[in-house]
Design a protein around this motif. Structure first.
Motif: not given
Length: 599
Positions: A272-290
């Protein structure tokens, strides 16, 4: 057209007539008399056998005709039944649609269930029934309970539950592989947990997640595409916790994260491919913990971080790629704390750091690659503090530092490579203070230092190699260096070309190499360093300026090698160890560097 019974009668009569005609033909050919004689008995037996065969053939033809007639009758009845079913399904579809369009939530709820049941039995139009359910979620909706219609949220959550139930393993009728279109919908909750996406397309493009949690926990992505392109995350969470990605794509391209959390904790990426290309992060959280990466790709290419946190804490990388190439970091944090790299790649090629923090604190590298090639650091921090390198590679080739800090404080090197080849330092700091080198390679080969600091203060060398071969140190204005806890200005020198500091470092082994380096400025300090072994080598280096100082260094062993070194100023090499230094070349009118060294 004749009736079926008449057709059958005609066919049987034709078969009998054919049998009689065959008998008469054979009798004529054999020239049998109407009253046969005794010597013609054999011929009559033969004729009788032929008649039996003819009758058998006639019976076979009759049976075939009967089968054909029966088949045609069944087809006619089936066609009539299908037309009746279609009329019934169409009627049920219209009734369900009318209920869904009702102004009362309870009636709409009944219509939702009716449409779901119809989708199960009406295979020809199953996609159309699914489209109606998805379209309901795309209708305008205000999640504010003070403004929204009573019961409407329950209707919407029911739609999601029914769709999910048909995507889970063991369902009687699976909708996996059909298209689900939620474009522009507003979600304030919903559960897709445990669903299997093995084909088709699930579209959340331009969707708004403004409250509640949308669950994909435990879902399996083995094919198809789930896309959140242009989605807006301003509240609560989208949860992929424990999901399995063995195929297909999950796309967040162009999404906006101003708040909320996207969770991939303990997810497994074997494809699989998970893509955030061109995404804008001005707040919040993206977590891949463990999470565990044995294959697959997570892409943040061209994403912009002005806030937010992306964390890969505790992740195990045995394969796969996390790509952050071209990403802009003006704020926020990317976190690989306590991750384990036995393979795979984290690629920040061409990333721009004007703020933000990227941290690999206490990460373990036994293999794998982290790439900062061509990255630009004007501010912000990248930290490998406390990291253990027994293998793998961290590469800064061609990176440019005009500010910011890269920390390897208290890192342990028993293997692996950290490569700053061709890097340009006009500012910023690279800090290996209190690091331990029992193996591995740190190379600054071909790097250019016009400002900035590279510090190995308090580091311990029992092995490994630190390599500055072919580096260039250029000149400038005042530099103040720190030796241990004491601040000093060395000789009032007028240089602005960076600092490389090994103050209070301990050398029981290993190599620090400045071979063929060019010094027109800058300071290299070994103040209060302790040498019981190891080698510091400046073979074939050229000094037209700058300072290399061993002030208060303790030499009980080890070697400082200046073979074929060209020194054009007696103020360059200071506080060298006692005894001759072979191979050092100094202009005759300046005297030896050793005799004129300043304290």
């Amino acid at each position: 057209m004749m009736p079926l019974v008449l057709q059958a009668t005609v066919a049987v009569a034709a078969a009998l007539l054919g049998a009689v005609a065959l008998y008469l033909l054979l009798a004529w050919l054999l020239e049998l008399p109407r009253r046969p004689q005794a010597d013609q008995v054999d011929q009559q037996k033969l004729l009788a056998d032929m008649v039996k065969i003819a009758l058998g053939l006639a019976a076979g033809v009759g049976a075939a005709v009967a089968l054909i007639v029966g088949y045609r009758r069944a087809r006619v009845e089936e066609s009539a039944s299908h037309r009746d079913d279609q009329r019934l399904f169409s009627s049920r579809y219209q009734d369900a649609a009318d209920l869904i369009g009702h102004d009362k939530a309870a009636v709409r709820l009944a219509g939702i269930y009716a449409m779901s049941r119809l989708a199960d039995v009406w295979e020809d139009q199953r996609q159309q029934c699914i489209d109606v359910l998805c379209a309901y979620l795309r209708l305008p909706y205000d999640p504010d309970p003070q403004k929204g219609e009573p019961g409407e949220r329950e209707v919407r959550l029911t739609v999601i539950r029914l769709i999910t139930a048909h995507l889970r393993p063991g369902t009687t009728t699976s909708w996996s592989g059909y298209h689900l279109d939620f474009t522009g919908a507003v979600f304030d909750g919903g559960d897709f947990g445990g669903a299997e996406f093995s084909g088709g397309t699930v579209t959340f493009n331009d969707t708004e997640f403004s409250g509640g949690t949308v669950h994909f926990n435990g879902a399996t992505f083995s094919g198809g595409t789930v896309t959140f392109h242009g989605a807006k995350f301003s509240g609560d969470a989208v949860d992929f916790h424990g999901a399995t990605f063995s195929g297909g794509d999950v796309v967040f391209g162009g999404a906006e994260f101003s708040d909320g959390t996207v969770v991939f904790g303990q997810a497994k990426f074997s494809g699989s491919t998970v893509t955030f290309s061109g995404a804008k992060f001005s707040g919040g959280t993206v977590t891949f913990h463990r999470a565990a990466f044995s294959d697959g790709t997570v892409v943040f290419g061209q994403a912009k971080f002005s806030g937010s946190t992306v964390t890969f804490g505790g992740v195990e990388f045995s394969g796969g790629t996390v790509y952050l190439g071209g990403t802009e970091f003006s704020g926020g944090t990317v976190d690989f704390v306590m991750a384990k790299f036995s393979g795979g790649t984290v690629d920040l090629h061409g990333a721009k750091f004007s703020g933000s923090t990227v941290t690999f604190h206490r990460t373990t590298f036994s293999d794998g690659t982290v790439v900062f090639n061509g990255a630009k650091f004007s501010d912000g921090t990248v930290t490998f503090g406390g990291v253990e390198f027994s293998g793998g590679t961290v590469v800064f080739n061609g990176a440019k530092f005009s500010g910011g800090t890269v920390h390897f404080v208290m890192a342990k090197f028993s293997g692996g490579t950290v490569d700053f080849h061709g890097t340009e330092f006009s500012g910023g700091t690279v800090d290996f203070s209190v690091a331990e080198f029992s193996g591995g390679i740190v190379t600054f080969g071909g790097a250019k230092f016009s400002r900035g600091t590279v510090a190995f203060n308090g580091a311990k060398f029992s092995g490994g190699t630190v390599h500055f071969s072919m580096a260039k140190f250029s000149s400038g204005s005042d530099i103040v260096s720190r030796g241990g806890d004491e601040t000093s200005s060395r000789g009032g020198a007028d240089f602005s070309g960076g600092i490389v500091a090994f103050n209070t470092a301990e050398f029981s082994g290993g190599i620090v190499a400045f071979n063929t380096a060019e010094f027109s400025g800058g300071i290299v300090t070994f103040n209060a360093a302790k040498f019981s072994g190891g080698t510091v080598t400046f073979n074939a280096a050229e000094f037209s300026g700058g300072i290399v100082t061993f002030g208060d260094a303790d030499f009980s062993g080890g070697t400082v090698d200046l073979a074929d070194t060209m020194v054009r100023s007696t103020k360059v090499l200071r506080d060298l160890p006692d005894g001759p230094v072979s191979g050092l070349r100094v202009p005759e009118d300046r005297g030896s560097a050793q005799s004129s060294a300043e304290p």
